[in-house]
Design a protein around this motif. Structure first.
Motif: not given
Length: 122
Positions: A47-50, A55-58, A67-72
């Protein structure tokens, strides 16, 4: 063939059969702790892509990541859960573990030390 020879041959075959069964027998700690640990490690690689997306979103969102990284986070959880409950991956890790354990029993050298390069004498 004499009776003593037949008895000895039977004992040898029985010992070989028992040793094979002992080799493939897994203790509770192996099935519930060690092999699942290997599955989790492989799941992270699969699952390296996810993992990278989350990680990038965080890193980009800082304290608002909850709040902002729920989708990821949801995508990462879904991928990891799918991999963790995959029977084929568990079986692959089990076979890998059995191979490592057999090698350790044969040589007495743990896998971590076998991976290190042995210094050469000059």
């Amino acid at each position: 063939m004499r009776h003593d020879e037949e008895t000895q041959l039977f004992k040898e075959r029985l010992e070989k059969k028992l040793s094979f069964q002992e080799e493939s027998f897994l203790r509770h700690v192996e099935t519930d702790v060690l092999i699942p640990k290997m599955v989790r490690e492989k799941s992270k690689v699969l699952c390296a892509e996810q993992v990278a997306d989350f990680t990038k979103c965080c890193q980009d969102c800082g304290l608002l990541m909850v709040v902002k990284c729920r989708k990821e986070n949801a995508a990462l959880k879904e991928c990891l859960t799918k991999q963790y409950h995959d029977p084929a991956l568990f079986e692959e890790c089990k076979q890998e573990y059995l191979k490592e354990r057999e090698e350790y029993r044969r040589t007495g050298i743990p896998a971590k030390k076998r991976e290190q390069k042995v210094p050469t004498s000059m």
